[in-house]
Scaffold this motif. Structure first.
Motif, short mmCIF file in Angstrom:
data_model
loop_
_atom_site.label_atom_id
_atom_site.label_comp_id
_atom_site.label_asym_id
_atom_site.label_seq_id
_atom_site.Cartn_x
_atom_site.Cartn_y
_atom_site.Cartn_z
N HIS A 254 -3.62 -22.99 -23.65
CA HIS A 254 -2.80 -22.13 -24.50
C HIS A 254 -2.29 -20.92 -23.71
O HIS A 254 -1.12 -20.55 -23.80
CB HIS A 254 -3.61 -21.68 -25.71
N ALA B 45 0.46 -21.90 -21.39
CA ALA B 45 1.71 -22.13 -22.13
C ALA B 45 2.39 -20.83 -22.51
O ALA B 45 3.63 -20.77 -22.61
CB ALA B 45 1.43 -22.96 -23.38
N THR C 201 11.06 -15.44 -30.04
CA THR C 201 12.50 -15.28 -29.80
C THR C 201 13.13 -14.42 -30.89
O THR C 201 13.94 -13.52 -30.60
CB THR C 201 13.18 -16.65 -29.75
N ARG D 274 7.15 -20.12 -30.35
CA ARG D 274 8.27 -19.85 -29.44
C ARG D 274 9.46 -19.30 -30.24
O ARG D 274 10.09 -18.30 -29.87
CB ARG D 274 8.67 -21.11 -28.71
N ASP D 275 9.75 -19.94 -31.38
CA ASP D 275 10.86 -19.48 -32.23
C ASP D 275 10.59 -18.08 -32.76
O ASP D 275 11.50 -17.24 -32.84
CB ASP D 275 11.06 -20.44 -33.39
N THR E 118 2.58 -23.13 -34.95
CA THR E 118 2.37 -24.12 -33.90
C THR E 118 2.95 -23.54 -32.62
O THR E 118 3.62 -22.50 -32.64
CB THR E 118 3.08 -25.43 -34.23
N LEU E 119 2.73 -24.22 -31.51
CA LEU E 119 3.26 -23.70 -30.25
C LEU E 119 4.78 -23.64 -30.29
O LEU E 119 5.39 -22.67 -29.80
CB LEU E 119 2.79 -24.58 -29.09
N ASP E 120 5.42 -24.64 -30.91
CA ASP E 120 6.88 -24.65 -30.99
C ASP E 120 7.40 -23.53 -31.90
O ASP E 120 8.36 -22.84 -31.56
CB ASP E 120 7.38 -26.00 -31.50
N THR E 121 6.78 -23.36 -33.08
CA THR E 121 7.26 -22.31 -33.98
C THR E 121 6.90 -20.93 -33.46
O THR E 121 7.58 -19.95 -33.76
CB THR E 121 6.71 -22.50 -35.40
N ASP F 203 5.49 -19.22 -20.62
CA ASP F 203 6.88 -19.58 -20.90
C ASP F 203 7.40 -18.95 -22.18
O ASP F 203 8.61 -18.99 -22.44
CB ASP F 203 7.01 -21.11 -21.00
N LEU F 204 6.50 -18.40 -23.01
CA LEU F 204 6.91 -17.83 -24.29
C LEU F 204 7.17 -16.33 -24.20
O LEU F 204 7.82 -15.75 -25.06
CB LEU F 204 5.85 -18.11 -25.37
#
Length: 386
Positions: free
Chosen positions: A69, A72, A41, A37-38, A32-35, A75-76
């Protein structure tokens, strides 16, 4: 995320990953977009690189979601985006101009004029078509100055990579939208027009005929030739494979690449690769026409000889804390895939739980404590002979 950690642990310099909606592996258990990002990182903390795939062939209805997408992704901060469509290429230039672009193998770059065109447009890397010979790669290398990447291991598409409608025709699932059913791997029989209902075998064994199923690419014995032709990056296919495959194949190719300038070919690499599930191996078209013998006419695959049994969460002295990924019993034959040393297989004599109790068998997701050979360390996987 587990596969990502395994790839990094066993020596990958970079990983490629993506969201379900924009990736040609829509059923691969994507991020997902949140995972995402993780994940990026985590990769950057390991001083490695993360490449995000937006390599579907989009239709008009896909444009607005892809634009969102791409915006977004600013920022990643991925290290590159992998694309196949020139419109998506243009969208990245417009909405995320600081992100480098890699041109996917789905773009089917098979000649130096195409390579030059992508270079002029501003691509940083070209992931070359699987249908090239080493000599053709060398000719492209002479024509461009940007990075070149090629696949060295994994499944091969029957068609020019991604340009297949068999899955759409038979199962209404488009390969070019990330939903390939691998219809070319199915068993087929021949039916003659004037004898409906009478099926006849074609190169059949007791499981059927697999006349459209190429063997898996394996170039571990020829990396020096690809490097000599000017290839900058070697790519492993396998986003729908398990952690056992990702770990073992990554480690073997890491060892092979590291040995390129220092040691002769190690015959053990190919033998080790055969431990993982495969359809038999081929060098594809790198040395010319794909031989007829390199199709899996008589079998779908060779099963893995070892299955993942657990992941080492820590080591104290000679005792490892292991999170099991399957059942494990006293008397099982296991082997650790270690980045520090090559360890042979051995028989488990005892398993202990957190209370120090000895058990004859432990189960999936249990935490167990066991004696391990020297050199085993955190994040190594343990494999059980099957």
């Amino acid at each position: 995320m587990g596969k990502l950690r395994a790839a990094l642990h066993y020596g990958a310099d970079a990983v490629y990953l993506g969201l379900t909606g924009f990736s040609l592996r829509a059923k691969a258990g994507n991020f997902t977009l949140d995972t995402l990002r993780d994940a990026i990182t985590l990769v950057h903390e390991a001083n490695k690189r993360a490449y995000v795939t937006i390599n579907i062939f989009p239709h008009n209805t896909d444009i607005a979601p892809i634009e969102g997408h791409i915006t977004a992704l600013n920022d990643l901060h991925p290290d590159a985006v992998i694309v196949s469509d020139i419109g998506v290429f243009d969208m990245i230039k417009t909405f995320a101009p600081e992100i480098p672009i890699h041109v996917s193998t789905q773009a089917n770059i098979t000649n130096y004029r195409s390579a030059r065109m992508w270079e002029r447009l501003g691509a940083k890397r070209l992931v070359l078509s699987r249908e090239l010979t080493i000599d053709e790669i060398r000719r492209i290398r002479d024509a461009v100055s940007i990075e070149l990447e090629c696949f060295v291991h994994g499944s091969i598409c029957l068609s020019y990579s991604g340009r297949c409608y068999l899955s759409s025709f038979l199962a209404n699932r488009g390969a070019n939208k990330g939903l390939c059913t691998n219809s070319c791997r199915w068993s087929y029989q021949l039916v003659e027009e004037k004898r409906p209902g009478e099926s006849m075998p074609v190169y059949e064994d007791n499981r059927g005929a697999y006349i459209l199923s190429p063997r898996d690419l394996c170039m571990v014995e020829h990396l020096d030739k690809l490097a000599g032709a000017g290839v900058d990056s070697f790519k492993i296919e396998g986003r729908t494979k398990g952690i056992n495959y990702v770990s073992g194949v990554t480690k073997i190719y890491r060892d092979a690449i590291d040995a390129l300038a220092a040691a002769p070919l190690n015959s053990a690499w190919l033998k080790e690769l055969e431990m993982f599930s495969n359809r038999g191996f081929t060098t594809g078209m790198y040395f010319g026409r794909h031989p007829d013998s390199d199709y899996s006419y008589d079998e779908t695959h060779a099963p893995a000889t070892y299955a993942i049994a657990g992941v080492v969460k820590g080591v104290t002295g000679s005792t490892a804390t292991v999170l099991l990924k399957g059942n494990l019993a006293v008397g099982d034959e296991v082997a650790f895939l270690s980045t520090a040393a090559h360890n042979g297989s051995y028989i488990i004599n005892e398993l202990r739980d957190a209370e120090g109790q000895i058990s004859g068998i432990a189960h999936n997701e249990d935490i167990v404590f066991m004696e391990v050979p020297e050199g085993v360390k955190k994040n190594d996987i343990i494999r059980r002979r099957v």
